[in-house]
Design a protein around this motif. Sequence first.
Motif, mmCIF file in Angstrom:
data_model
loop_
_atom_site.group_PDB
_atom_site.id
_atom_site.type_symbol
_atom_site.label_atom_id
_atom_site.label_comp_id
_atom_site.label_asym_id
_atom_site.label_seq_id
_atom_site.Cartn_x
_atom_site.Cartn_y
_atom_site.Cartn_z
ATOM 1 N N LEU B 42 -8.900 -1.417 -15.019
ATOM 2 C CA LEU B 42 -10.575 -1.444 -16.469
ATOM 3 C C LEU B 42 -10.596 -0.607 -16.626
ATOM 4 C CD1 LEU B 42 -12.376 -4.185 -14.282
ATOM 5 C CD2 LEU B 42 -11.097 -4.750 -16.279
ATOM 6 N N LEU B 45 -13.193 2.474 -17.822
ATOM 7 C CA LEU B 45 -14.295 1.672 -17.900
ATOM 8 C C LEU B 45 -15.554 2.168 -18.096
ATOM 9 C CD1 LEU B 45 -15.666 -0.901 -17.015
ATOM 10 C CD2 LEU B 45 -15.200 -0.364 -14.169
ATOM 11 N N GLN B 51 -24.067 -2.305 -16.957
ATOM 12 C CA GLN B 51 -23.373 -3.594 -17.329
ATOM 13 C C GLN B 51 -21.542 -2.386 -17.216
ATOM 14 O OE1 GLN B 51 -24.154 -6.430 -17.474
ATOM 15 N NE2 GLN B 51 -25.812 -6.094 -16.344
ATOM 16 N N PHE B 53 -17.366 -2.329 -19.430
ATOM 17 C CA PHE B 53 -16.332 -2.513 -20.084
ATOM 18 C C PHE B 53 -15.772 -2.133 -20.017
ATOM 19 C CE2 PHE B 53 -21.138 -2.796 -21.481
ATOM 20 C CZ PHE B 53 -21.447 -4.054 -22.210
ATOM 21 N N ASP B 70 -15.921 -8.279 -26.030
ATOM 22 C CA ASP B 70 -14.885 -9.248 -25.299
ATOM 23 C C ASP B 70 -14.500 -8.430 -23.901
ATOM 24 O OD1 ASP B 70 -13.285 -8.332 -26.855
ATOM 25 O OD2 ASP B 70 -12.291 -9.443 -27.604
ATOM 26 N N LYS B 71 -14.923 -7.425 -23.880
ATOM 27 C CA LYS B 71 -14.579 -6.296 -22.635
ATOM 28 C C LYS B 71 -15.288 -6.500 -21.791
ATOM 29 C CE LYS B 71 -10.236 -4.411 -25.001
ATOM 30 N NZ LYS B 71 -10.642 -2.887 -24.798
ATOM 31 N N ILE B 73 -17.413 -6.579 -18.180
ATOM 32 C CA ILE B 73 -17.105 -7.623 -17.013
ATOM 33 C C ILE B 73 -18.547 -7.940 -16.435
ATOM 34 C CG2 ILE B 73 -15.178 -6.445 -16.968
ATOM 35 C CD1 ILE B 73 -16.783 -4.438 -14.777
ATOM 36 N N ILE B 76 -21.520 -4.265 -13.184
ATOM 37 C CA ILE B 76 -19.915 -3.154 -11.989
ATOM 38 C C ILE B 76 -20.433 -3.501 -10.589
ATOM 39 C CG2 ILE B 76 -18.737 -1.013 -11.742
ATOM 40 C CD1 ILE B 76 -20.077 -0.324 -14.711
ATOM 41 N N HIS B 79 -19.119 -6.471 -8.755
ATOM 42 C CA HIS B 79 -17.215 -7.203 -9.155
ATOM 43 C C HIS B 79 -16.726 -7.178 -8.264
ATOM 44 C CE1 HIS B 79 -13.123 -6.919 -10.653
ATOM 45 N NE2 HIS B 79 -14.011 -7.813 -11.795
ATOM 46 N N HIS B 322 -4.371 -5.948 -10.039
ATOM 47 C CA HIS B 322 -5.268 -5.118 -9.867
ATOM 48 C C HIS B 322 -5.930 -4.193 -9.202
ATOM 49 C CE1 HIS B 322 -7.727 -9.527 -10.722
ATOM 50 N NE2 HIS B 322 -7.061 -8.628 -11.589
#
Lengths: 141, 500
Positions: B42, B45, B51, B53, B70-71, B73, B76, B79, B322
């Motif tokens: 990511l 990041l 938040q 992205f 649209d990036k 996520i 954080i 996640h 990942h």
Amino acid sequence: MNDATRLDAIIAAHAGREGALLPLLHDVQAVFGCIAPAAEAAVAAALNLSRAEVHGVVSFYHDFTAQADPRPCLQLCRAEACQARGAEALVAVAEAAAGDRVRIAAVFCLGLCSVGPAARLGDAVHARLDAAALAALVDAA
Amino acid sequence: MTTIRISDDAVALACGADAVADAFAAAGCTVERVSSWGMHWLEPLVEIAGQGFGPAIPADVPAILAGRSDKAIGPIAAHPFLARQQRLTFARAGRTRPLSLADYAATGGWAGLRRARSLPPEDVIAEVIESGLRGRGGAGFPTGIKWRTVLAAPGARKFVVCNADEGDSGTFADRMIMEGDPFALLEGIAIAAHAVGAAQGYVYIRSEYPHAVAKMRAAIALAAAEIAPLAIEVRVGAGAYVCGEETALLNSIEGRRGIVRAKPPLPAVAGLFGCPTVVNNVLTLAAVPHLLAEGGVAEYARLGIDRSRGTTAIQLAGAIRHGGLFETGFGITLRELVEDIGGGTPGGRPVKAVQVGGPLGAYIPPARFDLPFDYEAFAAADALIGHGGIVVFDDSADMAALARFAMAFCAAESCGKCTPCRIGATRGVEILDRMRAKAPVPVPAGDEDATITPPKRDENGALLEELCDLMRSASLCALGGFTPYPVLSALRHWPGDFGR
């Protein structure tokens, strides 16, 4: 400042330090692009070492070179993690883009193993390289 | 004004974080450079009020600021990649500015050192022993026992040396600590120095890590008052992989060729400049401040399995969707790590092998992915955890080529002191070249030794196994001694790649 004066200044900056040889040689390599025989002799005399001892250290480490190469140097990681991400296929791309103008060297791990293929140019690092990005990087070197 | 946070870790920089940070600054945002969360796929990041992205490029900036990227996520910290972890050593990852003393102090920094310095050295060591902490560099030696040996060793001067020569491919946890939480490493060194009676510490960092070198030097200057009277100095390696071996590293600091020393004497008794010396890996020392803080030992000893206590910093690398840093208690299986957490290969191709523990670690096939991450379980399976790096290979990997690479790497990086490594690795490359050749390799004309008939193709495998047995049992250090792990594991599990 001429070369001899610059060398003396580097030697003086490290004199009296415990285990001074490696930091001193790093500075010589950085300033002169190499560690020439004359520099080896001067360093040996300053640290009370034999010329052979200094030469032994210079020749042992990959970072120290006997001759300067003025070309920019791009280090392309060739270690396992970058191999797993396709780095080997990029070697020919880098060499073709480099010609004689840029030196392409192998490096074994830049610690960017999750985002390879990776390369280093000076102190800047680059990741997720594909053929186009790598060729552009070499062209800009 | 919007505050956005972006890492200035080498992975983020290599993926273009500076350009993204500049674009946010140009848009009128306050930009804070923090450590990396360790979710490398990511990076860069971007964090805005919790938040995330990513991976962000400069062109994403308007959409991110308008809240319609649209990036995105989501939060954080929630996640799944992070929520499944138990972060102790990497508790600050992503959350603090690496060189901010204020951030460090506000997140429990220096509490371990303050408490350690209020205790006699023997008590500090007793707590480290009780925690079960073992060396994270690869050997897994109990840290407290090593410290006790140094404390008991007679000597007017003693040293703490941090081994930050993280040369293993697939590992980057040391780099992340040095670039992301440098004060934690300094605090760990200071606690070790108090425990053994050292007045000087060294951090030996490989020259391939210029960002780590810069951060550590800056951190030492900033924290000088906190760690005083201890003095800590950074020493930079010079491109020799073998200097990650502790005695070669000591020779290198002393200004010599990075040649391995015979043991005994152990560095704990006669190490740097002949003085009793603690040599510990970055992750080992960075784990210490948490242990010495109130309640740290009990929490640490509660995690993990059997004799592998606490957490381990697993690094997911190579052909993995990942990739990044995954800290968790010992005992997690390779299958969970590679398939569930790592998400398999980026392109969706089948996983062929993983190499655990760097260039000297064994290749493990998917059939054995139920292996738990544990020092003893790996040793029993002819593998090693090493520094916790996992490199994933997809089905395009040529295991014979990788076996040859292991031998060639050993030959190139051998310090030359012992024969099994210096000569054996070269002979190993030759055997593997013969095995990989489609046709028999002709003997060079005029070669006097050619009176000895070269082994036939099917004899090469047996010869390679014999050579590996010799290297493993007779080499001076892990370079020659462990190179047989990747070679033999590749030969054993993928004989087809060797034409067998």
